[in-house]
Write an enzyme that holds these catalytic residues in place. Sequence first.
Site, short mmCIF file in Angstrom:
data_model
loop_
_atom_site.label_atom_id
_atom_site.label_comp_id
_atom_site.label_asym_id
_atom_site.label_seq_id
_atom_site.Cartn_x
_atom_site.Cartn_y
_atom_site.Cartn_z
N LYS A 1 9.95 -6.54 -21.72
CA LYS A 1 9.07 -5.42 -22.09
C LYS A 1 7.89 -5.92 -22.92
O LYS A 1 6.76 -5.47 -22.74
CB LYS A 1 9.90 -4.42 -22.90
CG LYS A 1 9.91 -2.98 -22.50
CD LYS A 1 9.76 -2.68 -21.07
CE LYS A 1 11.00 -2.34 -20.39
NZ LYS A 1 11.25 -2.48 -19.04
N HIS B 1 19.89 -26.07 -28.29
CA HIS B 1 20.02 -27.04 -27.19
C HIS B 1 18.67 -27.38 -26.55
O HIS B 1 18.62 -27.82 -25.41
CB HIS B 1 21.00 -26.51 -26.14
CG HIS B 1 22.40 -26.38 -26.66
ND1 HIS B 1 23.18 -27.47 -26.97
CD2 HIS B 1 23.13 -25.29 -26.98
CE1 HIS B 1 24.35 -27.06 -27.44
NE2 HIS B 1 24.33 -25.73 -27.45
N GLU C 1 5.44 -7.76 -20.46
CA GLU C 1 4.70 -6.96 -19.48
C GLU C 1 3.74 -5.97 -20.13
O GLU C 1 2.72 -5.65 -19.54
CB GLU C 1 5.63 -6.26 -18.48
CG GLU C 1 6.47 -5.14 -19.01
CD GLU C 1 7.19 -4.38 -17.88
OE1 GLU C 1 8.30 -3.94 -18.14
OE2 GLU C 1 6.65 -4.23 -16.78
N GLU D 1 15.87 -8.07 -21.87
CA GLU D 1 15.10 -6.86 -21.55
C GLU D 1 13.96 -6.67 -22.58
O GLU D 1 12.84 -6.31 -22.21
CB GLU D 1 16.06 -5.67 -21.52
CG GLU D 1 15.43 -4.29 -21.49
CD GLU D 1 14.57 -4.00 -20.26
OE1 GLU D 1 14.40 -4.87 -19.40
OE2 GLU D 1 14.02 -2.89 -20.20
N LYS E 1 4.77 -0.31 -10.03
CA LYS E 1 6.07 0.26 -10.39
C LYS E 1 7.17 -0.11 -9.40
O LYS E 1 8.28 -0.43 -9.80
CB LYS E 1 5.92 1.78 -10.46
CG LYS E 1 7.19 2.52 -10.80
CD LYS E 1 7.48 2.41 -12.27
CE LYS E 1 8.70 3.18 -12.70
NZ LYS E 1 9.18 2.68 -13.99
N ASN F 1 2.56 1.06 4.57
CA ASN F 1 3.28 0.47 3.44
C ASN F 1 4.39 -0.41 4.01
O ASN F 1 5.16 0.05 4.84
CB ASN F 1 3.88 1.59 2.58
CG ASN F 1 4.98 1.09 1.64
OD1 ASN F 1 6.04 1.68 1.54
ND2 ASN F 1 4.72 -0.01 0.97
N GLY F 2 4.43 -1.66 3.58
CA GLY F 2 5.48 -2.55 4.07
C GLY F 2 4.88 -3.86 4.53
O GLY F 2 3.75 -4.20 4.17
N CYS G 1 0.85 -1.17 0.00
CA CYS G 1 0.00 0.00 0.00
C CYS G 1 0.89 1.22 0.00
O CYS G 1 1.90 1.25 0.71
CB CYS G 1 -0.86 0.03 1.25
SG CYS G 1 -1.83 -1.45 1.40
N ARG H 1 2.48 3.15 -8.46
CA ARG H 1 3.07 2.17 -7.57
C ARG H 1 2.10 1.01 -7.27
O ARG H 1 2.48 0.03 -6.66
CB ARG H 1 3.46 2.85 -6.27
CG ARG H 1 4.67 3.75 -6.43
CD ARG H 1 4.87 4.61 -5.22
NE ARG H 1 6.16 5.25 -5.22
CZ ARG H 1 7.24 4.77 -4.62
NH1 ARG H 1 7.19 3.63 -3.96
NH2 ARG H 1 8.38 5.41 -4.65
C1 F6R Z 1 10.07 -3.63 -15.93
C2 F6R Z 1 10.29 -3.00 -14.64
C3 F6R Z 1 10.65 -3.87 -13.49
C4 F6R Z 1 11.68 -3.16 -12.61
C5 F6R Z 1 11.96 -4.00 -11.35
C6 F6R Z 1 13.04 -3.37 -10.49
O1 F6R Z 1 9.77 -2.68 -16.91
O2 F6R Z 1 10.17 -1.82 -14.50
O3 F6R Z 1 11.11 -5.11 -13.91
O4 F6R Z 1 12.85 -2.98 -13.34
O5 F6R Z 1 10.79 -4.12 -10.60
O6 F6R Z 1 12.68 -2.08 -10.10
P1 F6R Z 1 13.75 -1.04 -9.63
O7 F6R Z 1 14.62 -0.72 -10.78
O8 F6R Z 1 12.95 0.13 -9.15
O9 F6R Z 1 14.53 -1.69 -8.52
#
Ligand code: F6R
Length: 607
Positions: free
Chosen positions: A485, A504, A488, A481, A602, A104-105, A2, A27
């Site tokens: 992308k 393989h 997600e 990467e 996020k 939060n936590g 949260c 977030r």
């Molecule tokens: C993917 C993405 C996540 C973050 C991961 C780490 O687009 O954004 O995979 O890279 O959750 O987040 P940070 O960089 O904030 O530690």
Amino acid sequence: MCWIFAYVGETDSREKLVNGLKMLEYRGYDSAWMVGLTNSSEVFIEKAVGRVSALATKVASKSEDTKLYTTGIAHTRWATHGGVTEANTHPHVSTNERFYIVHNGIIENYKEIKASLESDHTFYSQTDTEVVAKLIESLYDGNLKSTMEKVAAKLVGAYSLAVIDRENPGTIVGIKLWSPLIVGEATDGIYISSDVNALAALAESYTILEDHEMIVIEDKKYSIFLAGEQVERASQEVEEGQKIDELWNFTSYTEKEIFDIPSVLENVWSGRINFETKEIKNETLDALAELDIDRICIISSGSSYYAGDIGGYFFRKFAGIPCQAIISSEFLADTFIPEKKTLYVFLSQSGETADVRESMKIVKAKGCMTFGIVNVVGSTIARMADYGLYSHAGVEVWVASTKNVIAQVWVLLMVAVALGKSRDMQISDVRDLIAELSELPDKISETLMQGPHIKKLAKKYSNYDDMFVLGRNYFYPVAGEASLKCKELSYIHCEAYSAGELKHGPLALVSPKFPTMVFNPMGKFYSKTVSNVQEVAAREGPILWFISKNDTHNELYTDTIELSETSELLSVFTGLVSSYLFALYLAEALWRDVDKPRNLAKSVTVE
Ligand code: F6R
């Protein structure tokens, strides 16, 4: 998880809370709620499953309620325990309905605390937060500040929490350990938030609380305490760069952030690299170059992990230093053998990712050297690191990390070259590399101009359910990467492999219905990768090639996206950027909500 927001002031809190939650929504956006208190202790409660806009609509529909709820707390949730349901979306309140809290936590010992309270309280949820609300009631000694000291002494875990007391409107008490808590001052009141970005549009200045500190807001003032003693700390002014930018003409923040990349690069290298003299100049880089290190270990998650993995190739190639990139949750799961001559590098956009933060705690506890590359200024990981460089990518508003990955890769490259320079790398090679890199913004702008072409291809590939992404050397983590992308944003199943690894086993999946994306710029590994992809072509797998501009083997290709010219190094950056556009347009072709992909948030502050 949260994310929390709170306000005390002269005016009604409800719109301010909604606005604060909108800024925190990136977030987590499963559900949201708020509680407001008038100066005569009347309570306003609203909750909504789904987006903050749903909460905003519900709050707006109560416009006939013109009371001034001048004290308020609110949260937005990303579900960790329990489904995304109305029942799990509720304000957490003590049994006597006097204390409302936002948290939060994770409270790790909540089950024990709950067991000790069960004889006097009935619990309406499975959450750890509700347990804290009940604990506050049970420890209440007539003063919320001293009560919260007693509460903090009982909690084990990570938390930032804010409490309001129905019998003392105008008062908010907050405590924190590991999770972020920031207080903002504005002309209309005092705010509390889980991040600076949410405060930036509302407050003029802010103060970041340290672990174990407590904030007490009363009589329209706030004070910070540590172990009962008041702490004096100057606040910092909110800077323009901390504010969330307008969307302008872009269709999503994700698109805007990808198109921001050329200007982000200017921020990243400002004060660190001089293209005229072809020198890297930076105090932190100089200090790192002085360190007695013989190994580098990069610890991070998600996109930051792939950035770190690309960095590993840079450290080995330019600095001649062995380097390993590790996924932070795996670092936590493994046996840690501390090495005094290893530099432990922590990469994180948010600076709050729990897996990374917890890994860093372990490394620090053994007295090893830590270096943070973080985007959010003042975040937990940034403050914990012995050495650090900000990635300076600007605010990344929504879920998919794009411009920050480019900035991280850039910073890692600079660190690798700075370390290389102090070892065996020739000054002439450093100067050549800097000259080459000066072309990067133009190359990325060229890549972005391919948007319409990439969009057309993304439309075609959006018809598939599965995809491989291949690359070798630098382009193996680039493929990782790219596949992250695509997954997600578009929800298409997409797996990355090293080009040489496909034969393989995974090759068994290739068919006319299972396409393969390949990063294969001109360079040392070009022909080998061509051979691997011919194995795909022989099985009639459709192939989308990411190739160099001057690649002459046109007869090989059906679908292509051109990277920059010949430079493999610049192609790392342009490869990432073109894959971001591809993933974005893939998602748009499938009508996905690109800024708010399903199930994600996020900043992940749970392990
Ligand atoms: C993917 C993405 C996540 C973050 C991961 C780490 O687009 O954004 O995979 O890279 O959750 O987040 P940070 O960089 O904030 O530690």
